[in-house]
Scaffold this motif. Structure first.
Motif, short mmCIF file in Angstrom:
data_model
loop_
_atom_site.label_atom_id
_atom_site.label_comp_id
_atom_site.label_asym_id
_atom_site.label_seq_id
_atom_site.Cartn_x
_atom_site.Cartn_y
_atom_site.Cartn_z
N GLU A 1 -2.67 -14.00 11.12
CA GLU A 1 -2.07 -12.68 11.31
C GLU A 1 -1.76 -12.01 9.97
O GLU A 1 -1.74 -10.79 9.86
N ALA A 2 -1.52 -12.84 8.94
CA ALA A 2 -1.13 -12.28 7.64
C ALA A 2 -2.31 -11.63 6.92
O ALA A 2 -2.10 -10.82 6.03
N ILE A 3 -3.53 -11.99 7.30
CA ILE A 3 -4.70 -11.45 6.59
C ILE A 3 -5.01 -10.05 7.10
O ILE A 3 -5.23 -9.85 8.30
N VAL A 4 -4.99 -9.10 6.21
CA VAL A 4 -5.29 -7.70 6.59
C VAL A 4 -6.79 -7.55 6.65
O VAL A 4 -7.49 -7.79 5.67
N CYS A 5 -7.31 -7.16 7.80
CA CYS A 5 -8.76 -6.99 7.94
C CYS A 5 -9.15 -5.52 8.01
O CYS A 5 -10.33 -5.20 7.98
N ASP A 6 -8.17 -4.64 8.14
CA ASP A 6 -8.50 -3.22 8.30
C ASP A 6 -9.01 -2.66 6.98
O ASP A 6 -8.25 -2.59 6.00
N PRO A 7 -10.29 -2.26 6.89
CA PRO A 7 -10.81 -1.76 5.61
C PRO A 7 -10.10 -0.49 5.15
O PRO A 7 -9.97 -0.25 3.95
N LEU A 8 -9.61 0.30 6.11
CA LEU A 8 -8.94 1.54 5.74
C LEU A 8 -7.63 1.25 5.02
O LEU A 8 -7.30 1.87 3.99
N LYS A 9 -6.90 0.27 5.54
CA LYS A 9 -5.63 -0.11 4.91
C LYS A 9 -5.89 -0.66 3.52
O LYS A 9 -5.17 -0.35 2.57
N ILE A 10 -6.93 -1.49 3.39
CA ILE A 10 -7.24 -2.09 2.10
C ILE A 10 -7.65 -1.01 1.11
O ILE A 10 -7.23 -1.02 -0.05
N PHE A 11 -8.44 -0.07 1.59
CA PHE A 11 -8.88 1.03 0.72
C PHE A 11 -7.69 1.84 0.22
O PHE A 11 -7.56 2.14 -0.97
N LYS A 12 -6.78 2.16 1.15
CA LYS A 12 -5.61 2.97 0.76
C LYS A 12 -4.73 2.21 -0.22
O LYS A 12 -4.22 2.78 -1.19
N GLN A 13 -4.58 0.90 0.03
CA GLN A 13 -3.77 0.08 -0.88
C GLN A 13 -4.43 0.04 -2.25
O GLN A 13 -3.75 0.15 -3.28
N ALA A 14 -5.77 -0.06 -2.26
CA ALA A 14 -6.50 -0.14 -3.54
C ALA A 14 -6.31 1.16 -4.32
O ALA A 14 -6.06 1.14 -5.54
N VAL A 15 -6.44 2.29 -3.63
CA VAL A 15 -6.27 3.58 -4.30
C VAL A 15 -4.84 3.72 -4.82
O VAL A 15 -4.60 4.17 -5.95
N GLU A 16 -3.91 3.28 -3.99
CA GLU A 16 -2.50 3.38 -4.36
C GLU A 16 -2.21 2.54 -5.61
O GLU A 16 -1.51 2.98 -6.52
N ASN A 17 -2.77 1.34 -5.66
CA ASN A 17 -2.53 0.45 -6.79
C ASN A 17 -3.21 0.94 -8.06
O ASN A 17 -2.83 0.54 -9.15
N GLY A 18 -4.25 1.78 -7.90
CA GLY A 18 -4.96 2.24 -9.10
C GLY A 18 -4.41 3.53 -9.67
O GLY A 18 -4.91 4.02 -10.68
N ARG A 19 -3.39 4.10 -9.03
CA ARG A 19 -2.91 5.42 -9.48
C ARG A 19 -2.07 5.30 -10.74
O ARG A 19 -1.06 4.60 -10.75
N PRO A 20 -2.44 6.00 -11.82
CA PRO A 20 -1.60 5.99 -13.02
C PRO A 20 -0.44 6.97 -12.86
O PRO A 20 -0.49 7.88 -12.03
N VAL A 21 0.62 6.79 -13.68
CA VAL A 21 1.74 7.73 -13.62
C VAL A 21 1.79 8.63 -14.85
O VAL A 21 2.52 9.61 -14.87
N LEU A 22 1.03 8.27 -15.88
CA LEU A 22 0.98 9.09 -17.11
C LEU A 22 -0.47 9.25 -17.51
O LEU A 22 -1.32 8.45 -17.13
N GLN A 23 -0.74 10.28 -18.28
CA GLN A 23 -2.08 10.40 -18.85
C GLN A 23 -1.96 10.88 -20.28
O GLN A 23 -0.91 11.38 -20.70
#
Lengths: 389, 237
Positions: free
Chosen positions: B131-153
């Motif tokens: 149950e702990a393994i996330v299989c939803d590709p949409l959730k994984i994609f959103k998490q990946a985008v979220e983790n890649g967001r910078p706060v400064l440039q």
């Protein structure tokens, strides 16, 4: 410090939450749309415990049955099923097939066939992706006998034994291996022997009363003679069946390949070679004739087995052409349709059960309707549509 | 700065050198883009069924009844499987308008993500692990985008004839853009024998776990910003 700059510094130190403050344009929008409807509970796949297609009746239509790992190993280890299906089975950690009307019809017809008469020929036809090959797979898992895959490949040589003929040594070896794995037990129990003397070369001779298994082994070991071995094997099987020593089921995917007027090969003068000069084709095509008995022929007529410029229709007369239509006459056509509502529901339930459909909306009523519309009830298209969900 | 954030960079929807005001509440462009074929009174179409329902429930639909609406794009679909972020990502991957191919690549990558996760799920032993393994590709994609967001440039600013790389805060909109751009670039950095969807799937899974090239790029950028903090005041002086 400007508010946004302060927020950036806080974020860097991991102090501020990402979703507070100034709104995220894209991310939040989708979250709100998602949260609007709670996902329905994941349904169980409708299954049947009857694993043999022989036992299935109309009551089991639309239910899923599991193929035993031993059967899968015996039938599929040398190919013969679509690669995409194998990948899918690996992902689902099981090999399941749905009981569908054409398979039921086919099993019923086979049961009612009179084997003392020349073989009945059942030809499955239907649009691309509606499940011809898998229907064949389902029914072949019970019917013992040789199974030949049609199709052509690039490796060919002029025949060593017959003037003007062409051999496919490697393909013949592959087919013989396939035959061996599928029928190893039958070859042992039936104790079939050769009835003729085959002279391969000055020193290599197969005497009469040699077990057929040895003939197969010879073909696998000596690729040079493999094509002729296939010819010998099919002729022997035909004779044994006619004399009542065994029953033979011939299962062919894409039977219309055999009646194509051109092959992919070119002669030395750059003209396309006529497949009637292929020994391998001849050896299989003699099984489709009506001059033997105690057997059946099950084939699929597939537009993808035709050349690229002759795939406009899925109907038998168009795909078999004059030649095939006359050669296979009389045959029993079995149409395969796309999923109906019951099968569609069952297929989506199965995908949900196997966690293949992850989108929370996929199991909802509107999601199901959308999947049905996008795939046009076609099994293959449904698989494609469900890929990213 | 009180009403919204001024955007310096070139947004791809509007002509060059145009300054826009981004409304902080909705993330919508409220300033008037030059060369728009619509007068400013025209509002953008609402095409998501969930959002339409929300409008009707809250009574806002009544207010919008006689407002002229712009034509919807052909990518605006009311499909229940539609996701604006995925659509945007598909557009990033697209080359020379070949949307069909871009969509196929994204779909294949999602499929690959699902296969990898389901494989893990099948080999997991206990029910809780499964149950702990996330299989939803949409959730994984959103998490990946979220983790890649910078706060400064880092923005080059000229002071006294010298260009300084000045760290400035980034808008949410642009941080999404940069995260997705990095994901796409990470997918394209591969050997010849590996296909793009396969590599993209690996990067998505890695980024969702807070690993991989995208997250490393983000951390590198943050480190650079930290190193250049002495120039930060050039932003306003």
């Amino acid at each position: 410090m400007a508010p946004s700059a302060r927020r950036a510094v806080l974020l860097l130190r991991g102090l501020a939450g990402r979703h507070g403050g100034c709104g995220a344009a894209l991310g939040q929008r989708c979250v709100s749309a998602e949260a609007a409807q709670a996902p329905p509970p994941r349904p169980r796949a409708p299954r049947t415990s009857l694993t043999s297609p022989v036992e299935h009746t109309a009551e089991q239509r639309g239910l899923w049955y599991t193929l035993q790992p031993g059967v899968v190993q015996r039938l599929f280890s040398q190919g013969g099923v679509p690669k995409q299906f194998l990948t899918q089975c690996q992902t689902f950690a099981e090999t399941c097939l749905m009981v569908r009307q054409p398979s039921l019809t086919l099993m019923d017809f086979i049961r009612r066939s009179d084997l003392s008469l020349p073989p009945n020929k059942f030809l499955l036809y239907g649009r691309n992706g509606c499940g011809k090959t898998l229907s064949l797979t389902g029914s072949s898992s019970t019917s013992p006998g040789p199974r030949s895959g049609g199709g052509t490949s690039r490796r060919w040589l002029p025949s060593a034994t017959i003037e003007g003929q062409y051999d496919h040594p490697l393909d013949a070896v592959l087919w013989l291996q396939h035959f061996k794995t599928q029928n190893a037990e039958l070859l042992k129990t039936l104790q079939l022997v050769t009835q003729e003397r085959y002279i391969w070369s000055r020193r290599e001779v197969t005497e009469p009363d040699t077990p057929l298994g040895e003939l197969v082994e010879l073909g696998i070991g000596r690729a040079r003679y493999s094509t002729d071995c296939v010819l010998a094997l099919t002729s022997e099987l035909k004779r044994h069946a006619t004399e009542g020593r065994c029953k033979v089921a011939v299962v062919v995917d894409g039977i219309n390949t055999f009646y194509s007027p051109v092959s992919r090969y070119r002669c030395e003068d750059r003209t396309l070679l006529d497949p009637k000069y292929f020994t391998l084709f001849q050896s299989f095509m003699q099984l489709f004739k009506s001059d033997w008995k105690n057997g059946i022929v099950v084939g699929s007529i597939d537009s993808l087995a035709n050349e690229g410029w002759r795939r406009d229709s899925h109907l038998p007369r168009y795909l078999l052409r004059q030649q095939g239509w006359e050669a296979l006459d009389p045959f029993i056509p079995i149409p395969i349709e796309d999923y109906d509502d019951l099968e569609m529901r069952s297929a989506i339930d199965y995908y949900l059960d196997r966690h293949w459909l992850q989108n929370p909306q996929a199991g909802s009523d509107i999601g199901r309707r959308e999947l049905a519309a996008l795939s046009a009830h076609n099994p293959y298209l449904l698989m494609q549509v469900c890929r990213p969900l | 700065m009180a009403t919204g954030v001024r955007v310096l960079f070139n947004d791809f929807r509007v002509p060059l050198r145009s300054w826009l005001t981004v409304n902080s509440a909705w993330g919508q462009v409220t300033g008037r883009a030059r060369y728009s074929q619509y007068p400013p009174a025209y509002i953008k179409p609402v095409y998501l069924p969930a959002k339409l329902e929300e409008l009707e429930r809250s009574g806002d639909a009544k207010q919008l009844e006689y407002t002229p609406v712009r034509a919807a794009y052909n990518t605006h679909t009311s499909s229940v499987f539609h996701d604006p972020l995925v659509r945007k990502f598909t557009n990033h991957i697209m080359k020379t308008g070949n949307k069909c191919l871009a969509r196929e690549l994204v779909e294949k990558a999602f499929q690959e993500v699902k296969r990898v996760q389901l494989q893990k799920r099948n080999t997991a032993e206990t029910e809780e692990e499964k149950e702990a393994i996330v299989c939803d590709p949409l959730k994984i994609f959103k998490q990946a985008v979220e983790n890649g967001r910078p706060v400064l440039q880092l923005v080059p600013i000229k002071r006294g004839g010298v260009k300084y790389q000045v760290p400035v805060p980034i808008t949410d909109h642009r941080s999404y853009f940069i995260s997705m751009r990095w994901l796409k670039e990470a997918g394209r950095e591969k050997e010849r024998t590996i296909h793009f969807p396969e590599k993209l799937a690996r990067e998505l899974l890695a980024a969702a776990r807070n690993e991989g090239r995208v997250v490393k790029k983000k951390q590198d950028l943050h480190r650079q910003c930290e190193a250049n903090r002495a120039y930060a005041h050039y932003r306003w002086s």
